[in-house]
Write a protein that holds these residues in place. Structure first.
Motif, short mmCIF file in Angstrom:
data_model
loop_
_atom_site.label_atom_id
_atom_site.label_comp_id
_atom_site.label_asym_id
_atom_site.label_seq_id
_atom_site.Cartn_x
_atom_site.Cartn_y
_atom_site.Cartn_z
N THR A 11 88.16 -15.01 38.92
CA THR A 11 88.36 -16.35 39.46
C THR A 11 89.84 -16.60 39.75
N ALA A 12 90.73 -16.11 38.89
CA ALA A 12 92.17 -16.28 39.11
C ALA A 12 92.59 -15.60 40.41
N GLY A 13 91.94 -14.50 40.76
CA GLY A 13 92.16 -13.87 42.05
C GLY A 13 93.49 -13.18 42.24
N TYR A 14 94.19 -12.92 41.17
CA TYR A 14 95.51 -12.30 41.25
C TYR A 14 95.37 -10.83 40.84
N GLY A 28 90.57 -1.61 24.60
CA GLY A 28 89.83 -0.47 24.07
C GLY A 28 88.43 -0.87 23.67
N ASP A 29 88.02 -0.44 22.47
CA ASP A 29 86.66 -0.72 22.01
C ASP A 29 86.57 -1.97 21.13
N GLU A 30 87.64 -2.76 21.07
CA GLU A 30 87.61 -3.98 20.27
C GLU A 30 86.82 -5.07 20.99
N SER A 31 86.31 -6.01 20.22
CA SER A 31 85.59 -7.16 20.78
C SER A 31 86.57 -8.28 21.09
N VAL A 32 86.31 -8.98 22.17
CA VAL A 32 87.13 -10.12 22.55
C VAL A 32 86.57 -11.37 21.88
N ARG A 33 87.37 -12.01 21.04
CA ARG A 33 86.97 -13.25 20.38
C ARG A 33 87.27 -14.47 21.22
N ALA A 34 88.38 -14.43 21.93
CA ALA A 34 88.77 -15.55 22.79
C ALA A 34 89.77 -15.03 23.82
N HIS A 35 89.86 -15.76 24.94
CA HIS A 35 90.81 -15.40 25.98
C HIS A 35 91.28 -16.66 26.69
N PHE A 36 92.43 -16.51 27.34
CA PHE A 36 92.97 -17.58 28.17
C PHE A 36 93.66 -16.91 29.35
N VAL A 37 93.31 -17.34 30.56
CA VAL A 37 93.89 -16.78 31.79
C VAL A 37 94.61 -17.90 32.52
N HIS A 38 95.88 -17.64 32.86
CA HIS A 38 96.68 -18.67 33.53
C HIS A 38 97.43 -18.04 34.69
N ARG A 49 106.51 -16.69 44.59
CA ARG A 49 106.20 -15.63 43.64
C ARG A 49 105.00 -16.04 42.79
N ARG A 50 104.15 -15.08 42.54
CA ARG A 50 102.99 -15.34 41.71
C ARG A 50 103.17 -14.64 40.36
N HIS A 51 102.58 -15.25 39.34
CA HIS A 51 102.61 -14.72 37.97
C HIS A 51 101.23 -14.96 37.37
N MET A 52 100.88 -14.16 36.40
CA MET A 52 99.67 -14.44 35.64
C MET A 52 99.88 -14.00 34.20
N THR A 53 99.43 -14.83 33.29
CA THR A 53 99.46 -14.52 31.88
C THR A 53 98.02 -14.55 31.37
N VAL A 54 97.65 -13.52 30.63
CA VAL A 54 96.33 -13.45 30.01
C VAL A 54 96.55 -13.25 28.52
N LEU A 55 96.00 -14.14 27.72
CA LEU A 55 96.04 -14.02 26.27
C LEU A 55 94.65 -13.64 25.79
N ARG A 64 99.00 -10.09 24.95
CA ARG A 64 99.53 -10.91 26.03
C ARG A 64 99.81 -9.98 27.20
N LEU A 65 99.10 -10.21 28.29
CA LEU A 65 99.34 -9.47 29.52
C LEU A 65 100.06 -10.40 30.47
N HIS A 66 101.17 -9.93 31.01
CA HIS A 66 101.89 -10.72 32.01
C HIS A 66 102.03 -9.87 33.26
N VAL A 67 101.62 -10.43 34.39
CA VAL A 67 101.68 -9.74 35.67
C VAL A 67 102.59 -10.54 36.60
N ASP A 68 103.51 -9.83 37.25
CA ASP A 68 104.46 -10.44 38.18
C ASP A 68 104.40 -9.73 39.51
N ASP A 69 104.67 -10.48 40.58
CA ASP A 69 104.92 -9.85 41.87
C ASP A 69 106.25 -9.14 41.78
#
Length: 188
Positions: A11-14, A28-38, A49-55, A64-69
């Motif tokens: 949905t974020a489309g980035y 990896g093989d861990e289960s995701v308990r919660a997430h936040f995509v911004h 410039r676009r950025h995205m942070t995924v917790l 914490r994943l951070h993606v930058d142009d």
């Protein structure tokens, strides 16, 4: 509600394929308990410039994943993106702060969303040393007094607002922070 992590990334489309790949590799093989995509767009004087942070909270870690142009190579007219994953065990999280900013607090009612929400997590991944020349206070003194400074932790920060990001995004961060607070045993 952001749905599944994969749905939220799509949905974020980035760069969803890149982001999903990096997340799968990190989780990896861990289960995701919660997430936040911004996803966020910023405007500089000359460019957009676009950025995205995924917790992501797993049973053991906070990611914490951070993606930058990127600017691309000067000699080639190609575009680049940079994706960085930071990972900390939940037990290594020292503290967290959740700041609620409320516009017109006199009108606030129980159950209302804050106007802005800022999540800071002290997780000992990075720190920096901030130095400045020391002085004795005498403006005419030309002696070298060395440097003074501090070691400052780089907390993970996410800031959202109803105006810029919408109520659903603010609500999603409230929900994510509640899971994180429970996971680390903290109640700010």
């Amino acid at each position: 509600m952001q749905g599944t992590l994969e749905q939220a990334v799509a949905t974020a489309g980035y760069y969803p394929a890149l982001v999903s790949h990096v997340l799968r590799t990190a989780i990896g093989d861990e289960s995701v308990r919660a997430h936040f995509v911004h996803a966020e767009t910023t405007f500089d004087a000359d460019e957009v410039r676009r950025h995205m942070t995924v917790l992501v909270i797993t049973d053991r870690r906070l990611l914490r994943l951070h993606v930058d142009d990127g600017a691309g190579h000067v000699d080639q007219s190609m575009h680049e993106a940079s994706a960085t994953v930071e990972s900390a065990t939940l037990v290594s999280i020292q503290n967290m702060a959740l700041t609620h900013v409320v516009h017109h607090p006199e009108d606030f009612r129980d159950g209302d969303l804050p106007s802005e929400l800022v999540l800071a997590v002290g997780w000992r991944i990075h720190s920096r040393i901030e130095l400045e020349p020391a002085s004795c206070g005498d403006e005419s003194c030309e002696a070298d007094h060395g440097y003074s400074g501090a070691i400052v932790g780089d907390d993970s920060l996410v800031r959202v607002s109803v105006i810029a990001d919408g109520e659903d995004t603010v609500r999603a961060l409230v929900d994510f922070a509640a899971v994180l607070q429970t996971a680390v045993g903290a109640r700010p």
